[in-house]
Write a protein that holds these residues in place. Structure first.
Motif, short mmCIF file in Angstrom:
data_model
loop_
_atom_site.label_atom_id
_atom_site.label_comp_id
_atom_site.label_asym_id
_atom_site.label_seq_id
_atom_site.Cartn_x
_atom_site.Cartn_y
_atom_site.Cartn_z
N ASP A 164 46.28 32.76 42.08
CA ASP A 164 45.63 33.78 42.49
C ASP A 164 44.90 34.51 41.20
O ASP A 164 44.45 35.65 41.23
CB ASP A 164 46.08 34.90 43.20
CG ASP A 164 47.35 35.48 42.51
OD1 ASP A 164 47.74 34.98 41.55
OD2 ASP A 164 48.17 36.27 43.39
N ASN A 165 45.19 33.92 40.05
CA ASN A 165 44.77 34.47 38.72
C ASN A 165 44.53 33.38 37.83
O ASN A 165 45.11 32.26 37.71
CB ASN A 165 45.61 35.43 38.30
CG ASN A 165 45.16 36.45 37.16
OD1 ASN A 165 44.03 36.66 37.31
ND2 ASN A 165 46.15 36.92 36.35
N SER A 177 41.56 38.67 32.50
CA SER A 177 42.36 38.37 33.51
C SER A 177 41.27 38.36 34.81
O SER A 177 40.74 39.18 35.02
CB SER A 177 43.45 39.11 33.82
OG SER A 177 43.99 38.99 35.03
N SER A 179 40.59 37.50 38.73
CA SER A 179 41.15 37.31 40.27
C SER A 179 40.09 37.38 41.05
O SER A 179 38.63 37.68 40.66
CB SER A 179 42.06 38.41 40.53
OG SER A 179 41.57 39.65 40.50
#
Length: 447
Positions: A164-165, A177, A179
């Protein structure tokens, strides 16, 4: 060529036995010391398990911490809304203030936002369907339209992909980062942010020339206060760097060292006369005082500080008391040893005139011992400036406590660097002044 017969040889051996009949210690002493040192080194390696220690050490943290000493970061966050728009948010205490509009963040005509991390070689472009990371000579699209971030094509080595990242390491310049609904960017800058004026200051984010012009001849920002006074107040009460508190604590440290050393020298001076065998011919009193000095010295200054903070609470009083107790023992020992090594002839000469004991000490002892006393006291004072910083960390007041608080947060390393530099400057100045005074009093030239 001269021939030496047996009798002559025996005579030479008898005259110089140290050359012909060397003991075991003389023959193998150096080799024994070398072997013992090597064995001790191997034992230390085994005892501390140095190979494992070095293998498991987090060496990468050294670079991270050192970079934070000389830089700061800004952390914008981009949230992708349901209607496809992008909202930019900053942390509550951002170095850019409450309403930032940095020039390295550009809103594109198509609704995307481009963030320059390091010129044009490293940048992030955020749109509602994908984020493009440009670094190390390539551009890597990360698709977020399907609900989870997915790298389009092969992921480079500097990019880490999770379920998820997606994390991209852009080196010293920062990182990102990614998402499904937000992109967090960390952009790093060289220097110390808002060192003079914090975001609440009237001078915040103004060019240096404009600030100088306002202070020198500009209209008053506050009618009841001059701009110079306002600028000083803003610097002194800077919420991020806390200059006023730091300098006050630094002054406390200097006062602690001076007061503790002064009181220690005043207490040690008369006790040293009673501890010196050639001054006070009372063996019992001599030994009692010397063991008392040993006791005060054997308990470290840090331990004394812990005891006194329990007794009097945190603050500079406990720090000064810890230095006082330690210095009474240290200076008492140094003074008494100096007294025991004086030349007794001047003292005996003055005694022969029938002078009182006070005058004998004044003219027969003091001229010999004063340079030693002053030199040792100044050295201890200089050393205690450093020691006062350490004991401050356990609650004894001064800049040491402030330094420890900044280190505990693990986030204010630029503040740590600021205080370390101040401490180094103070120690350097005191060292220079102490050396100059010692050489001047002892009549020697400083090198």
């Amino acid at each position: 060529m001269t021939v030496i017969d047996a009798n002559r040889m025996n005579e030479i051996e008898a005259r110089y036995p140290e050359y012909f009949q060397r003991s075991f210690r003389q023959r193998f002493g150096g080799l024994t010391i070398l072997i013992a040192t090597l064995l001790y080194g191997l034992y230390a390696v085994w005892f501390f398990d140095l190979p494992k220690l070095f293998a498991e050490a987090h060496w990468e943290r050294v670079g991270i911490y050192l970079s934070q000493w000389i830089s700061y970061d800004v952390q914008p966050e981009f949230r992708i809304q349901d209607d496809g728009s992008i909202e930019v948010r900053y942390p509550r205490f951002s170095p850019l203030g409450d309403n930032p509009h940095p020039d390295w963040l550009v809103n594109n005509p198509d609704g995307s936002i481009t963030v320059s991390i390091s010129g044009t070689s490293r940048s992030i472009t955020v749109s509602k369907s994908q984020t493009i990371v440009t670094a190390h000579g390539i551009s890597v699209p990360v698709d977020v339209s399907s609900g989870a971030p997915k790298v389009v094509g092969p992921a480079p080595s500097w990019m880490t992909v999770y379920d998820d990242n997606v994390l991209a390491n852009l080196g010293f310049a920062g990182d990102v980062s990614i998402s499904a609904d937000r992109v967090k960017i960390r952009k790093r800058f060289i220097g110390w942010a808002n060192f003079l004026f914090d975001p609440q200051s009237s001078f915040f984010d103004r060019p240096a020339g404009e600030v100088v012009s306002l202070i020198v001849s500009g209209p008053r920002i506050k009618p009841d206060q001059s701009n110079l006074s306002l600028a000083f107040d803003d610097i002194w009460n800077n919420a991020e760097w806390q200059h006023g508190d730091v300098w006050t604590k630094l002054f406390q440290t200097i006062v602690m060292a001076f007061l503790g050393t002064l009181l220690g020298s005043l207490a040690a001076f008369p006790l040293a006369f009673m501890a010196a065998r050639n001054i006070t011919p009372n063996r019992f009193l001599n030994q009692i005082l010397k063991r008392f000095f040993d006791f005060l010295r054997s308990v470290d200054m840090l331990i004394w500080a812990l005891f006194l903070t329990r007794a009097f609470g945190p603050g500079p009083l406990a720090g000064s008391g810890a230095i006082f107790l330690t210095e009474t023992g240290t200076l008492g020992k140094l003074y008494s040893e100096g007294l025991e090594n004086i030349d007794n002839k001047p003292r005996e000469g003055i005694q022969s005139t029938g002078a009182r004991t006070v005058l004998v000490h004044r003219y027969g002892i003091m001229p010999q011992i004063v340079p030693v006393i002053v030199s040792q006291t100044l050295y201890q004072w200089e050393s205690n400036v450093r020691g006062a910083t350490i004991i401050g960390a356990v609650g004894a007041g001064g800049i040491g406590l402030k330094l420890w608080e900044a280190m505990r947060t693990n986030a204010n390393w630029e503040n740590v660097a600021y205080m370390v530099i101040l401490i180094l400057i103070v120690v350097f100045l005191f060292d220079t002044a102490s050396n100059a005074l010692r050489h001047r009093l002892m009549g020697t030239k400083a090198h």
